[in-house]
Structure formats: structure tokens, C-alpha cells
Design a protein around this motif. Structure first.
Motif, PDB file in Angstrom:
ATOM      1  N   LEU A 308      39.205  48.312  55.278  1.00 14.79           N
ATOM      2  CA  LEU A 308      38.135  48.058  54.317  1.00 14.79           C
ATOM      3  C   LEU A 308      36.833  47.692  55.029  1.00 14.79           C
ATOM      4  O   LEU A 308      35.745  48.103  54.615  1.00 14.79           O
ATOM      5  CB  LEU A 308      38.539  46.942  53.355  1.00 14.79           C
ATOM      6  CG  LEU A 308      39.599  47.280  52.310  1.00 14.79           C
ATOM      7  CD1 LEU A 308      39.949  46.041  51.489  1.00 14.79           C
ATOM      8  CD2 LEU A 308      39.114  48.392  51.382  1.00 14.79           C
ATOM      9  N   LEU A 309      36.936  46.925  56.099  1.00 11.67           N
ATOM     10  CA  LEU A 309      35.747  46.557  56.863  1.00 11.67           C
ATOM     11  C   LEU A 309      35.158  47.777  57.581  1.00 11.67           C
ATOM     12  O   LEU A 309      33.938  47.893  57.726  1.00 11.67           O
ATOM     13  CB  LEU A 309      36.086  45.452  57.867  1.00 11.67           C
ATOM     14  CG  LEU A 309      36.417  44.081  57.237  1.00 11.67           C
ATOM     15  CD1 LEU A 309      36.919  43.113  58.307  1.00 11.67           C
ATOM     16  CD2 LEU A 309      35.192  43.506  56.532  1.00 11.67           C
ATOM     17  N   LEU A 310      36.019  48.695  58.048  1.00 15.78           N
ATOM     18  CA  LEU A 310      35.540  49.942  58.634  1.00 15.78           C
ATOM     19  C   LEU A 310      34.766  50.742  57.597  1.00 15.78           C
ATOM     20  O   LEU A 310      33.694  51.287  57.872  1.00 15.78           O
ATOM     21  CB  LEU A 310      36.719  50.760  59.161  1.00 15.78           C
ATOM     22  CG  LEU A 310      36.404  52.195  59.606  1.00 15.78           C
ATOM     23  CD1 LEU A 310      35.403  52.201  60.759  1.00 15.78           C
ATOM     24  CD2 LEU A 310      37.682  52.931  60.001  1.00 15.78           C
ATOM     25  N   LEU A 311      35.297  50.780  56.381  1.00 15.93           N
ATOM     26  CA  LEU A 311      34.625  51.472  55.290  1.00 15.93           C
ATOM     27  C   LEU A 311      33.264  50.839  55.022  1.00 15.93           C
ATOM     28  O   LEU A 311      32.271  51.533  54.784  1.00 15.93           O
ATOM     29  CB  LEU A 311      35.502  51.408  54.039  1.00 15.93           C
ATOM     30  CG  LEU A 311      35.389  52.544  53.022  1.00 15.93           C
ATOM     31  CD1 LEU A 311      35.637  53.894  53.668  1.00 15.93           C
ATOM     32  CD2 LEU A 311      36.354  52.319  51.875  1.00 15.93           C
ATOM     33  N   GLN A 312      33.201  49.513  55.078  1.00 15.13           N
ATOM     34  CA  GLN A 312      31.939  48.822  54.847  1.00 15.13           C
ATOM     35  C   GLN A 312      30.927  49.142  55.950  1.00 15.13           C
ATOM     36  O   GLN A 312      29.719  49.249  55.688  1.00 15.13           O
ATOM     37  CB  GLN A 312      32.179  47.316  54.785  1.00 15.13           C
ATOM     38  CG  GLN A 312      30.941  46.486  54.485  1.00 15.13           C
ATOM     39  CD  GLN A 312      30.311  46.851  53.153  1.00 15.13           C
ATOM     40  OE1 GLN A 312      31.003  47.049  52.165  1.00 15.13           O
ATOM     41  NE2 GLN A 312      28.993  46.955  53.121  1.00 15.13           N
TER      42      GLN A 312
END
Length: 388
Positions: A308-312
Motif C-alpha cells: 500500500l505504501l508503494l502504491l502511495q
């Protein structure tokens, strides 16, 4: 092989403490997500790809022709056997040494040869008609799946209170709507992943590839360890901006300048507010803090949140590109060339010395996308030029 499978499906990685796979077996009363459910996504991805071909041929193409969108591609390079041989057999991007050799061999100046190679590379790019058909397909799917997601989620308690995503976790039953929504989303992104190699190629090809991989991993992870409730929120939130993006691109290809500009502004507002505002404040707050408080961390929880942080991170990068496009639009009075353009500029900007640059007319080309998806990229080719 059996040992590898046992290691991969280690309960201490996938599930919270004191929970086993046996606890999540289907019963007559309750159905839980099972990893084998996702096998259906592969044949379904192929079916979606075939549906896309039919849609583009029999629905999108007639619509495009009805709006006077022609199948004209970029300007073709003049025939030249020597340059064609170099292009097809050696390199599509000759270095300075090779350019000088070709210049002597053909008695052409270097700039003319550079222009020939640029036009020849662009010649392999899809026409405006093909881009319109691609955008119309993605618009249709995103609109359908977003509408379905909203109708499904508005009846779900976790839309209104994200803590419901974690109460009684992981013993949360899988409904038919949840299963359908997940498998269809996964199938679509699998189709996007593989069609990326046949679709219009972008400068951010690698970033989009990473985006699709992260999305597929997130969908798979959240399904296998039954984080499907928060997963539906993530997917529906992302689809909102994608609908506007593809609409803006279709307006661009149809040469509807004002509509393109308006839709781009709407897309930028929705994208920035949803990806940089709602996503971290609403989604990441729930997956990082509320889940920690109610369930507690476990190994796959860390992986899920890292994805999710990579997506952000990708959201932040694409937001930067959107701001750049918006700044150019303000200075030029209309949405201009996308930084990810798949068609190289037809000007000599990159070849003319700074002192003479101002004497050359600069015309930007535009493109279409993916992504996403996605998406697909943002603004994925919405180069709203009147002379597109």
C-alpha cells in the motif's frame, strides 16, 4: 515440491496468531476466501482480453468514426533502404558516431537523419483511432466496476466505519458480491499486465508495470488472508479517478478542447483528493493504525501495508506529473503534452542549439494510455491539442 508449498503457505506468515487454515475452511453456514478461488482469474483475464477486442472492433471503432476520428497515424518517414536496414536490423536510436557515418554515406545532414529516425519510430505507434478505442474500452470497464463497487459498498458497514474491516477478523464471511468484485478486478489487472506489452508503450512503462504488479499482489494478498473488506475500499477509491481520465482522453482524441480541459481539471481534483488525501487519511490509517489496535501485526500484515505504501509512492509521482501538466495548461491556455507521451515530438527542439531554438516552431504530439488502469498513468496521453 510439497515442502515448498508447506513453507509458502505457512500459517504464521499469512494469518494472525493462533489462527490456522483449518479455522477458515468453508462450512455449510459460512464461506471464507480460499486461495484456489483465484485460479478463475487467469481464464477470465483471457476472456476479458477477447471481449476488449470485440468491443473495440464493433462498438468503439464505429463510435470513433461517427465522431470523425480518423485512422491517420503520425507522419511517415520517406522510404530509404539504407536507413530502413539500420532501423530494423541494428538500432532504432543511433548514436552520434553512427549518425555521422550515415550522414557521410547518404550526403544528408545529421538533423535530417535524426528527423527520419524519429518519424520512423513514430510510424510504428498506433493511430488516434486506435487510442480512442483503447480509452473507450477502459472507460467502459472502469465505469461499470466503479458503479458496481459503489452500489455494493453503500450497503456495507465498513464503508461508513472502517473499524468494521477488522472486527472479528479473520472470521468474516465471503459474500457472492465480494467474490465477484475481487475476481473481476484481479482478472482485469492481469489482462492489463499482459496487454501492456502489446498496447501503446509509454515512457513510464516500468512504473506502470510495477503498479500493475503491486495491484495484483495487493488483491491476491488481501483475498488470501481475508482482508477483502479494506481491499474493496482501496479498489473502489482508485476507480473513481480512472473513469474521468479515460473520458478526458476520449474528448482529446475527438478534438473537443474545452470538454477535455474541463474533464482534466475534474480528473486532477479527484485524483489529488482521493490518492493524496482520502487514501492515506482513510485507508492507510485503517490498515496501519486501526488494524494494529484491533488485530495486531503479523508477517503478511507488514507485506500488505508495504505494498500500500508503494502504491502511495506511485500516487505521489503521478500527482507531480499532473501538477506539471496543469502548470503548462495555465501558461498555454490548454492542456498540453503529457510527460509520458508515446509519440516523440516532431520539432527539432532536442537537436537545435539554444541560440537558434526560438526560430523553430514546436508542435507537440499526444497519446493515449493504460492505466490505470492504472492505471493505468495520469494524464496518460490526454494531450488536449486542437491540432492533435
Amino acid at each position: 515440491m510439497a515442502g515448498i508449498l508447506v513453507w509458502f503457505w505457512n500459517e504464521r506468515f499469512w494469518l494472525p496468531h493462533n489462527v490456522t487454515w483449518a479455522d477458515l475452511k468453508n462450512t455449510d453456514e459460512l464461506t471464507f476466501p480460499q486461495a484456489e478461488d483465484l485460479y478463475l482469474a487467469c481464464p477470465l483475464a483471457f476472456c476479458i482480453f477477447m471481449v476488449r477486442l470485440v468491443f473495440e472492433r464493433f462498438i468503439a471503432r464505429p463510435c470513433a468514426l461517427g465522431m470523425k476520428i480518423q485512422a491517420n497515424g503520425p507522419q511517415k518517414a520517406q522510404p530509404n533502404a539504407i536507413l530502413e536496414k539500420v532501423f530494423t536490423a541494428i538500432t532504432k536510436h543511433p548514436d552520434e558516431k553512427r549518425l555521422e557515418g550515415l550522414s557521410k554515406q547518404l550526403d544528408w545532414n545529421v538533423r535530417t537523419i535524426q528527423r527520419w529516425f524519429r518519424q520512423r519510430r513514430n510510424q510504428e505507434k498506433p493511430s488516434t483511432l486506435a487510442r480512442f478505442c483503447e480509452s473507450m474500452w477502459r472507460f467502459s470497464f472502469y465505469l461499470y466496476i466503479f458503479t458496481y463497487g459503489v452500489r455494493f459498498l453503500k450497503k456495507s458497514p465498513w464503508l461508513w466505519n472502517t473499524r468494521e474491516c477488522w472486527y472479528n477478523y479473520p472470521y468474516q464471511a465471503l459474500t457472492v458480491d465480494l467474490h465477484y468484485y475481487y475476481v473481476l478486478q484481479l482478472s482485469f489487472y492481469l489482462a492489463l499486465l499482459f496487454s501492456q506489452f502489446t498496447d501503446i508503450r509509454r515512457k513510464d512503462f516500468l512504473l506502470m508495470f510495477m503498479h500493475h504488479l503491486a495491484t495484483i499482489a495487493l488483491v491476491t494478498f488481501s483475498y488470501v488472508n481475508n482482508m477483502v473488506r479494506v481491499g474493496t475500499l482501496v479498489m473502489c477509491l482508485h476507480d473513481a479517478a480512472d473513469v474521468l481520465l479515460e473520458t478526458a482522453k476520449m474528448a482529446n482524441y475527438a478534438k473537443c478542447q474545452r470538454l477535455c480541459n474541463l474533464l482534466f481539471v475534474m480528473f486532477a481534483l479527484v485524483f489529488m483528493s482521493s490518492r493524496l488525501g482520502i487514501f492515506p487519511v482513510w485507508i492507510l490509517n485503517s490498515t496501519l493504525l486501526e488494524s494494529w489496535e484491533i488485530v495486531g501485526p503479523f508477517p503478511s500484515w507488514w507485506v500488505f501495508n508495504l505494498l500500500l505504501l508503494l502504491l502511495q509512492t506511485l500516487h505521489t509521482y503521478w500527482s507531480y506529473l499532473i501538477v506539471r501538466i496543469a502548470c503548462r495548461a495555465i501558461s498555454r491556455g490548454k492542456v498540453s503534452k503529457d510527460d509520458r507521451s508515446d509519440i516523440e515530438s516532431s520539432s527539432d527542439e532536442d537537436e537545435v542549439p539554444p541560440s537558434t531554438h526560438k526560430h523553430h516552431h514546436h508542435s507537440s504530439s499526444s497519446n493515449g494510455t493504460n492505466g490505470a488502469h492504472g492505471t493505468n498513468g495520469y494524464l496518460s496521453g490526454t494531450s488536449c491539442h486542437d491540432d492533435h
